[in-house]
Design an enzyme around this catalytic site. Structure first.
Site, PDB file in Angstrom:
ATOM      1  CD  GLU A 295      24.002  16.864  -5.025  1.00  0.00           C
ATOM      2  OE1 GLU A 295      23.853  16.081  -4.155  1.00  0.00           O
ATOM      3  OE2 GLU A 295      24.277  18.141  -4.704  1.00  0.00           O
TER       4      GLU A 295
ATOM      5  CD  GLU B 145      25.102  23.469  -5.687  1.00  0.00           C
ATOM      6  OE1 GLU B 145      25.533  23.159  -4.706  1.00  0.00           O
ATOM      7  OE2 GLU B 145      23.756  23.056  -6.376  1.00  0.00           O
TER       8      GLU B 145
HETATM    9  O1  G3I Z   1      13.211  24.988   7.148  1.00  0.00           O
HETATM   10  C1  G3I Z   1      13.390  23.763   8.207  1.00  0.00           C
HETATM   11  C2  G3I Z   1      13.125  24.424   9.772  1.00  0.00           C
HETATM   12  O2  G3I Z   1      11.773  24.499   9.612  1.00  0.00           O
HETATM   13  C3  G3I Z   1      13.592  23.365  10.718  1.00  0.00           C
HETATM   14  O3  G3I Z   1      13.386  24.082  11.834  1.00  0.00           O
HETATM   15  C4  G3I Z   1      14.951  23.025  10.454  1.00  0.00           C
HETATM   16  C5  G3I Z   1      15.712  22.029  11.421  1.00  0.00           C
HETATM   17  O4  G3I Z   1      15.341  20.840  10.936  1.00  0.00           O
HETATM   18  O5  G3I Z   1      15.340  22.746   9.108  1.00  0.00           O
HETATM   19  C6  G3I Z   1      15.045  23.583   7.937  1.00  0.00           C
HETATM   20  O6  G3I Z   1      15.319  22.988   6.726  1.00  0.00           O
HETATM   21  C7  G3I Z   1      16.632  22.919   6.494  1.00  0.00           C
HETATM   22  C8  G3I Z   1      16.898  23.809   5.254  1.00  0.00           C
HETATM   23  O7  G3I Z   1      18.287  23.590   4.844  1.00  0.00           O
HETATM   24  C9  G3I Z   1      16.928  25.173   5.332  1.00  0.00           C
HETATM   25  O8  G3I Z   1      17.395  25.767   6.407  1.00  0.00           O
HETATM   26  C10 G3I Z   1      17.210  21.299   6.294  1.00  0.00           C
HETATM   27  O9  G3I Z   1      16.877  20.739   7.579  1.00  0.00           O
HETATM   28  C11 G3I Z   1      18.424  21.432   5.834  1.00  0.00           C
HETATM   29  O10 G3I Z   1      18.694  19.951   5.326  1.00  0.00           O
HETATM   30  C12 G3I Z   1      18.609  22.208   4.480  1.00  0.00           C
HETATM   31  O11 G3I Z   1      19.685  22.205   4.139  1.00  0.00           O
HETATM   32  C13 G3I Z   1      20.133  22.672   2.728  1.00  0.00           C
HETATM   33  C14 G3I Z   1      20.824  21.428   1.943  1.00  0.00           C
HETATM   34  O12 G3I Z   1      20.882  21.774   0.590  1.00  0.00           O
HETATM   35  C15 G3I Z   1      19.729  20.263   1.907  1.00  0.00           C
HETATM   36  O13 G3I Z   1      18.542  20.618   1.149  1.00  0.00           O
HETATM   37  C16 G3I Z   1      21.284  23.845   2.876  1.00  0.00           C
HETATM   38  O14 G3I Z   1      20.604  24.899   3.186  1.00  0.00           O
HETATM   39  C17 G3I Z   1      21.717  23.966   1.515  1.00  0.00           C
HETATM   40  O15 G3I Z   1      22.673  24.886   1.249  1.00  0.00           O
HETATM   41  C18 G3I Z   1      21.912  22.639   0.654  1.00  0.00           C
HETATM   42  O16 G3I Z   1      22.546  22.898  -0.701  1.00  0.00           O
HETATM   43  C19 G3I Z   1      22.879  22.001  -1.582  1.00  0.00           C
HETATM   44  C20 G3I Z   1      22.353  21.982  -2.897  1.00  0.00           C
HETATM   45  O17 G3I Z   1      20.826  22.206  -2.909  1.00  0.00           O
HETATM   46  C21 G3I Z   1      22.811  21.025  -3.978  1.00  0.00           C
HETATM   47  N1  G3I Z   1      24.190  20.835  -3.847  1.00  0.00           N
HETATM   48  C22 G3I Z   1      24.875  20.755  -2.364  1.00  0.00           C
HETATM   49  C23 G3I Z   1      24.299  21.886  -1.530  1.00  0.00           C
HETATM   50  C24 G3I Z   1      25.089  21.825  -0.167  1.00  0.00           C
HETATM   51  O18 G3I Z   1      24.692  20.570   0.591  1.00  0.00           O
END
Ligand code: G3I
Length: 356
Positions: free
Chosen positions: A158, A267
């Site tokens: 991105e 995705e």
């Molecule tokens: O693992 C931690 C956990 O320990 C903690 O308790 C919890 C609450 O804060 O957070 C957990 O981490 C989360 C992680 O997903 C795993 O579940 C993050 O907060 C959360 O921000 C993260 O969201 C991911 C997001 O990318 C940001 O990295 C989504 O699952 C994932 O589907 C999303 O994927 C992105 C692609 O990488 C790029 N394109 C867009 C797509 C959707 O946003």
């Protein structure tokens, strides 16, 4: 951790695979007839539960139907380098082990992104020089560790912002490495992993328009400067009720294959909560199926369309339900791992055009 995860997981998957589904031939075989890899992202929680034997259907369906996988979060800098200088490769290694065990390719997501930045690199007190050093070392470490195991690498995720004069998002990485930061990073990635196809991946570029134009200018500029880039990833998150035109999608993809690049759907998910309320649940799923059909049909008309991935395997593990507070059921399989109309639409398109 890694050995345990891998051992349990491979054993669990082997048992689960004994009970082959009736979804035959699998999507991966139908897709192969088009020289297409089909896959999804792998949620870390689902992967861990499968490893512990609590979700054998997850492993079985993933291995049986898909030919490429991407870590949803386990290969992002925040997951790999939770503390300064301390790498945790365990889940990433286990996902590579699983993929290789089941004849699947791996798309590495992602080298760098403006999100999922390790906490210790985010603070205002962190100097640009430290971030720049991290980037070069991280790209080299990831590249060297997985040079022989990953097929594709979303090196920077991105990077586009069409509102900016140079079309690039202002990020801490751009600030630390300069306006030509992508040229530097893709050169480092190619040096570390010369046989891996390097991808620039973004959302909101599937339908033409200013952001697509900005992506086109970026990758054309990289190619003109001799910077190694091999594919553009179109995320295709359709969360607002979009109903794509396959012809327009095809024309958009052709702009990039005309540069000699591969094009990937990386995705895809299709939320149904924004569909007209007077549609029945079944009608919403049928509309969703048509949306998947239209994107896949548009892609298959284009030589160089080589990867089709959804952002999740089943609705049970979709990120969308956290992003939009609704039951969006955006994927090909439902919460009980059962195929939905969208699965049958994808299957039909792959089977139909394979026969042509
Ligand atoms: O693992 C931690 C956990 O320990 C903690 O308790 C919890 C609450 O804060 O957070 C957990 O981490 C989360 C992680 O997903 C795993 O579940 C993050 O907060 C959360 O921000 C993260 O969201 C991911 C997001 O990318 C940001 O990295 C989504 O699952 C994932 O589907 C999303 O994927 C992105 C692609 O990488 C790029 N394109 C867009 C797509 C959707 O946003």
């Amino acid at each position: 951790m890694k050995t345990l995860v891998t051992t349990i997981f491979l054993f669990g998957a082997a048992i689960a695979m004994a009970q082959q589904s009736d979804l035959q031939p699998p999507l991966r075989d139908l897709a192969a007839r088009h020289d297409l890899l089909i896959g999804c992202c792998v949620n870390t929680g689902a992967f861990r539960q499968a490893a512990a034997g609590d979700e054998p259907r997850f492993a079985a369906l993933l291995a049986e139907q898909m030919s490429i996988l991407t870590a949803e979060n386990a290969m992002k800098p925040k997951a790999l380098v939770p503390r300064r200088g301390a790498y945790d490769w365990s889940v990433a290694d286990a996902m590579f082990d699983f993929a290789e065990r089941h004849g699947m390719q791996v798309r590495f997501h992602t080298g760098l992104w403006h999100r999922a930045v390790p906490d210790w690199l985010e603070g205002d007190d962190v100097a640009d020089a430290e971030r720049a050093r991290f980037v070069e070392q991280h790209i080299q470490r990831v590249g060297q560790r997985y040079a022989d195991r990953m097929t594709y690498w979303d090196v920077v995720n991105e990077p586009i912002d069409p509102k900016q004069p140079d079309g690039l998002r202002e990020t801490i990485w751009k600030q630390a490495l300069g306006d030509d930061y992508l040229h530097k990073i893709y050169r480092w990635a190619h040096e570390a992993a010369p046989d891996v196809k390097l991808v620039v991946n973004d959302y909101g570029i599937w339908n033409g328009g200013r952001k697509t134009d900005a992506m086109y200018e970026l990758v054309k500029g990289m190619l003109d400067a001799g910077v190694p880039v091999h594919a553009v990833g179109f995320q295709v998150h359709l969360l607002g009720g979009e109903y794509p035109d396959p012809d327009r999608f095809e024309q958009t993809l052709r702009r990039f294959t005309a540069l000699g690049l591969e094009v990937h759907v990386t995705e895809m998910d299709v939320a149904i909560s924004k569909y007209d309320d007077d549609l029945s649940p079944e009608q919403k799923l049928q509309r969703q199926a048509e949306v998947y059909r239209r994107i896949l049909e548009g892609g298959l008309r284009v030589d160089g369309f080589t990867v089709f991935q959804t952002w999740g395997l089943t609705d049970r593990w979709t990120w969308v339900d956290n992003f939009i507070d609704a039951d969006d059921a955006p994927l090909l399989f439902d919460e009980q791992y059962q195929p939905k109309p969208a699965y049958f639409a994808v299957r039909e398109v792959l089977a139909e055009t394979a026969a042509d």
